[in-house]
Design a protein around this motif. Structure first.
Motif, PDB file in Angstrom:
ATOM      1  N   ALA A 289      43.061 -22.978 -10.618  1.00 47.52           N
ATOM      2  CA  ALA A 289      44.208 -22.796  -9.723  1.00 47.52           C
ATOM      3  C   ALA A 289      43.772 -22.801  -8.260  1.00 47.52           C
ATOM      4  O   ALA A 289      44.560 -23.151  -7.376  1.00 47.52           O
ATOM      5  CB  ALA A 289      44.933 -21.496 -10.048  1.00 47.52           C
ATOM      6  N   MET A 290      42.538 -22.429  -8.004  1.00 48.90           N
ATOM      7  CA  MET A 290      42.033 -22.390  -6.631  1.00 48.90           C
ATOM      8  C   MET A 290      41.439 -23.725  -6.194  1.00 48.90           C
ATOM      9  O   MET A 290      40.807 -23.817  -5.150  1.00 48.90           O
ATOM     10  CB  MET A 290      41.027 -21.249  -6.496  1.00 48.90           C
ATOM     11  N   GLU A 291      41.676 -24.760  -7.011  1.00 48.58           N
ATOM     12  CA  GLU A 291      41.305 -26.143  -6.700  1.00 48.58           C
ATOM     13  C   GLU A 291      39.840 -26.260  -6.257  1.00 48.58           C
ATOM     14  O   GLU A 291      39.539 -26.720  -5.141  1.00 48.58           O
ATOM     15  CB  GLU A 291      42.242 -26.719  -5.629  1.00 48.58           C
ATOM     16  N   PRO A 292      38.920 -25.900  -7.142  1.00 46.88           N
ATOM     17  CA  PRO A 292      37.501 -25.959  -6.762  1.00 46.88           C
ATOM     18  C   PRO A 292      36.973 -27.379  -6.704  1.00 46.88           C
ATOM     19  O   PRO A 292      37.344 -28.233  -7.507  1.00 46.88           O
ATOM     20  CB  PRO A 292      36.819 -25.194  -7.911  1.00 46.88           C
ATOM     21  N   GLU A 293      36.122 -27.637  -5.740  1.00 47.97           N
ATOM     22  CA  GLU A 293      35.322 -28.864  -5.771  1.00 47.97           C
ATOM     23  C   GLU A 293      34.085 -28.640  -6.616  1.00 47.97           C
ATOM     24  O   GLU A 293      33.565 -29.564  -7.235  1.00 47.97           O
ATOM     25  CB  GLU A 293      34.917 -29.280  -4.360  1.00 47.97           C
ATOM     26  N   LEU A 294      33.616 -27.392  -6.604  1.00 51.97           N
ATOM     27  CA  LEU A 294      32.447 -27.015  -7.393  1.00 51.97           C
ATOM     28  C   LEU A 294      32.762 -25.718  -8.124  1.00 51.97           C
ATOM     29  O   LEU A 294      33.045 -24.704  -7.499  1.00 51.97           O
ATOM     30  CB  LEU A 294      31.227 -26.836  -6.484  1.00 51.97           C
ATOM     31  N   MET A 295      32.744 -25.771  -9.462  1.00 47.89           N
ATOM     32  CA  MET A 295      32.966 -24.581 -10.282  1.00 47.89           C
ATOM     33  C   MET A 295      31.621 -24.007 -10.696  1.00 47.89           C
ATOM     34  O   MET A 295      30.779 -24.716 -11.252  1.00 47.89           O
ATOM     35  CB  MET A 295      33.766 -24.935 -11.544  1.00 47.89           C
ATOM     36  N   LEU A 296      31.420 -22.714 -10.439  1.00 46.05           N
ATOM     37  CA  LEU A 296      30.217 -22.017 -10.876  1.00 46.05           C
ATOM     38  C   LEU A 296      30.606 -21.085 -12.016  1.00 46.05           C
ATOM     39  O   LEU A 296      31.357 -20.127 -11.810  1.00 46.05           O
ATOM     40  CB  LEU A 296      29.599 -21.214  -9.723  1.00 46.05           C
ATOM     41  N   LEU A 297      30.126 -21.375 -13.208  1.00 45.02           N
ATOM     42  CA  LEU A 297      30.468 -20.607 -14.400  1.00 45.02           C
ATOM     43  C   LEU A 297      29.251 -19.808 -14.838  1.00 45.02           C
ATOM     44  O   LEU A 297      28.220 -20.367 -15.209  1.00 45.02           O
ATOM     45  CB  LEU A 297      30.924 -21.535 -15.530  1.00 45.02           C
ATOM     46  N   ASP A 298      29.371 -18.480 -14.806  1.00 43.85           N
ATOM     47  CA  ASP A 298      28.251 -17.597 -15.132  1.00 43.85           C
ATOM     48  C   ASP A 298      28.392 -17.112 -16.575  1.00 43.85           C
ATOM     49  O   ASP A 298      29.253 -16.297 -16.882  1.00 43.85           O
ATOM     50  CB  ASP A 298      28.226 -16.412 -14.157  1.00 43.85           C
ATOM     51  N   GLU A 299      27.534 -17.632 -17.454  1.00 40.87           N
ATOM     52  CA  GLU A 299      27.526 -17.271 -18.880  1.00 40.87           C
ATOM     53  C   GLU A 299      28.930 -17.366 -19.488  1.00 40.87           C
ATOM     54  O   GLU A 299      29.461 -16.380 -20.004  1.00 40.87           O
ATOM     55  CB  GLU A 299      26.974 -15.850 -19.060  1.00 40.87           C
ATOM     56  N   PRO A 300      29.567 -18.540 -19.454  1.00 41.20           N
ATOM     57  CA  PRO A 300      30.953 -18.636 -19.914  1.00 41.20           C
ATOM     58  C   PRO A 300      31.172 -18.342 -21.395  1.00 41.20           C
ATOM     59  O   PRO A 300      32.284 -18.013 -21.791  1.00 41.20           O
ATOM     60  CB  PRO A 300      31.330 -20.088 -19.583  1.00 41.20           C
ATOM     61  N   THR A 301      30.124 -18.448 -22.235  1.00 40.44           N
ATOM     62  CA  THR A 301      30.311 -18.184 -23.666  1.00 40.44           C
ATOM     63  C   THR A 301      29.673 -16.870 -24.114  1.00 40.44           C
ATOM     64  O   THR A 301      29.587 -16.600 -25.307  1.00 40.44           O
ATOM     65  CB  THR A 301      29.739 -19.332 -24.522  1.00 40.44           C
ATOM     66  N   GLN A 302      29.233 -16.052 -23.171  1.00 47.65           N
ATOM     67  CA  GLN A 302      28.559 -14.804 -23.530  1.00 47.65           C
ATOM     68  C   GLN A 302      29.462 -13.909 -24.374  1.00 47.65           C
ATOM     69  O   GLN A 302      30.629 -13.692 -24.054  1.00 47.65           O
ATOM     70  CB  GLN A 302      28.135 -14.045 -22.272  1.00 47.65           C
TER      71      GLN A 302
ATOM     72  N   VAL B  48      25.474 -21.199 -15.526  1.00 44.67           N
ATOM     73  CA  VAL B  48      24.387 -20.448 -16.150  1.00 44.67           C
ATOM     74  C   VAL B  48      24.789 -20.255 -17.606  1.00 44.67           C
ATOM     75  O   VAL B  48      25.902 -19.820 -17.890  1.00 44.67           O
ATOM     76  CB  VAL B  48      24.197 -19.075 -15.467  1.00 44.67           C
ATOM     77  N   GLU B  49      23.900 -20.620 -18.519  1.00 43.49           N
ATOM     78  CA  GLU B  49      24.257 -20.528 -19.936  1.00 43.49           C
ATOM     79  C   GLU B  49      23.013 -20.234 -20.773  1.00 43.49           C
ATOM     80  O   GLU B  49      21.958 -20.826 -20.556  1.00 43.49           O
ATOM     81  CB  GLU B  49      24.929 -21.833 -20.400  1.00 43.49           C
ATOM     82  N   HIS B  50      23.154 -19.311 -21.717  1.00 39.34           N
ATOM     83  CA  HIS B  50      22.032 -18.952 -22.586  1.00 39.34           C
ATOM     84  C   HIS B  50      22.070 -19.685 -23.918  1.00 39.34           C
ATOM     85  O   HIS B  50      21.073 -19.772 -24.613  1.00 39.34           O
ATOM     86  CB  HIS B  50      22.058 -17.447 -22.862  1.00 39.34           C
ATOM     87  N   ASN B  51      23.251 -20.199 -24.294  1.00 41.51           N
ATOM     88  CA  ASN B  51      23.431 -20.829 -25.595  1.00 41.51           C
ATOM     89  C   ASN B  51      22.974 -22.286 -25.526  1.00 41.51           C
ATOM     90  O   ASN B  51      23.611 -23.119 -24.890  1.00 41.51           O
ATOM     91  CB  ASN B  51      24.909 -20.739 -26.004  1.00 41.51           C
ATOM     92  N   MET B  52      21.857 -22.581 -26.195  1.00 40.05           N
ATOM     93  CA  MET B  52      21.288 -23.922 -26.099  1.00 40.05           C
ATOM     94  C   MET B  52      22.166 -24.985 -26.761  1.00 40.05           C
ATOM     95  O   MET B  52      22.120 -26.155 -26.381  1.00 40.05           O
ATOM     96  CB  MET B  52      19.888 -23.947 -26.720  1.00 40.05           C
ATOM     97  N   LYS B  53      22.966 -24.585 -27.742  1.00 37.95           N
ATOM     98  CA  LYS B  53      23.873 -25.562 -28.343  1.00 37.95           C
ATOM     99  C   LYS B  53      24.906 -26.016 -27.319  1.00 37.95           C
ATOM    100  O   LYS B  53      25.233 -27.211 -27.236  1.00 37.95           O
ATOM    101  CB  LYS B  53      24.573 -24.973 -29.566  1.00 37.95           C
ATOM    102  N   VAL B  54      25.416 -25.076 -26.538  1.00 37.32           N
ATOM    103  CA  VAL B  54      26.371 -25.418 -25.490  1.00 37.32           C
ATOM    104  C   VAL B  54      25.722 -26.354 -24.475  1.00 37.32           C
ATOM    105  O   VAL B  54      26.279 -27.391 -24.099  1.00 37.32           O
ATOM    106  CB  VAL B  54      26.890 -24.148 -24.789  1.00 37.32           C
TER     107      VAL B  54
END
Length: 257
Positions: A164-177, A203-209
């Motif tokens: 909704a904030m119309e990002p040009e760059l999305m930073l997702l911190d551990e989205p599947t934690q 940033v993601e810890h899940n190697m499958k993702v």
């Protein structure tokens, strides 16, 4: 390098003699999904905090679209279009998903802090809010109480609010934690879907993702870049396997499949 949207030069953060991030050079290409991975304590979240200026670098430089943004404040970074999610779902539990997304959309009206405005004045945002909820698979839950949503759906709502904030760059911190397999698969597919026409640094810890959706991967160890490349390249790097598993066998590859 017109295709590079975010770049860091020797980015460093020291806390009372402890170096959490050490001389990191990072280049994120426009339109890509770039994953930042590494063992616990590698400096991944600290890097995110530096990029969004929740922390001030001890040394180094950050550039966004070729402009030096190292001295900017978090609100200024967000206004440039660098929008971040957090490890813990950051939505308002007692609002509906529609109301949550509408808050994100208020930025475009210049009324993002006008919480006292009547609901009637915000209804012009409902159409776009429902479109975003539909994009993340929450259209049928638009008027539910957010607190009642399963955890994976709350993370999907957070992505909708970020969009909704119309990002040009999305930073997702551990989205599947903290998610079960079904939610992980759903959110992974969602990130891939919403990345179309956008740039994602995660940033993601899940190697499958990571193996499923990342175009490029930077591996951190003890705050420094250990390796960078495609998943195929980093997953067969003996130094990376040892950093993750304490071994040089194929365990890292197995984790990703």
């Amino acid at each position: 390098m017109d295709d590079v949207i975010l770049q860091t030069h020797r980015l460093t953060k020291t806390f009372r003699g402890f170096t959490a991030v050490q001389g990191v050079d990072l280049s994120v290409r426009r339109g890509s999904i770039h994953a930042l991975i590494g063992p616990n304590g590698a400096g991944k979240t600290t890097c995110f905090n530096l990029l969004t200026k929740f922390l001030a670098p001890s040394a180094g430089r950050i550039e966004f679209k070729g402009e030096d943004i190292t001295g900017l404040r978090p609100a200024q970074i967000a206004r440039l279009g660098i929008i971040r999610s957090f490890q813990i779902s950051a939505v308002f539990p007692h609002l509906t998903p529609l109301e949550n997304v509408r808050l994100g959309l208020q930025r475009a009206l210049g009324t993002s802090m006008h919480f006292w405005r009547s609901e009637t004045s915000l209804r012009q945002l409902d159409g776009r809010a429902r479109e975003l909820l539909d994009e993340v698979g929450l259209a049928e839950l638009a008027d539910a109480e957010t607190a009642s949503l399963p955890y994976g759906r709350k993370r999907a709502l957070e992505i909708a609010t970020t969009l909704a904030m119309e990002p040009e760059l999305m930073l997702l911190d551990e989205p599947t934690q903290g998610m079960g397999r079904e939610d992980v698969d759903r959110v992974t597919a969602l990130i891939k879907k919403v990345s179309a026409g956008r740039t994602v640094l995660m940033v993601e810890h899940n190697m499958k993702v990571v193996s499923t959706i990342a175009d490029r991967i930077t591996v951190l160890q003890r705050g420094a870049v250990l390796a960078e490349g495609s998943y195929a390249e980093v997953s067969t790097n003996p130094q990376v396997m040892e950093a993750y598993m304490g071994t040089t066998d194929t365990a890292l590859q197995a984790e990703g499949h």
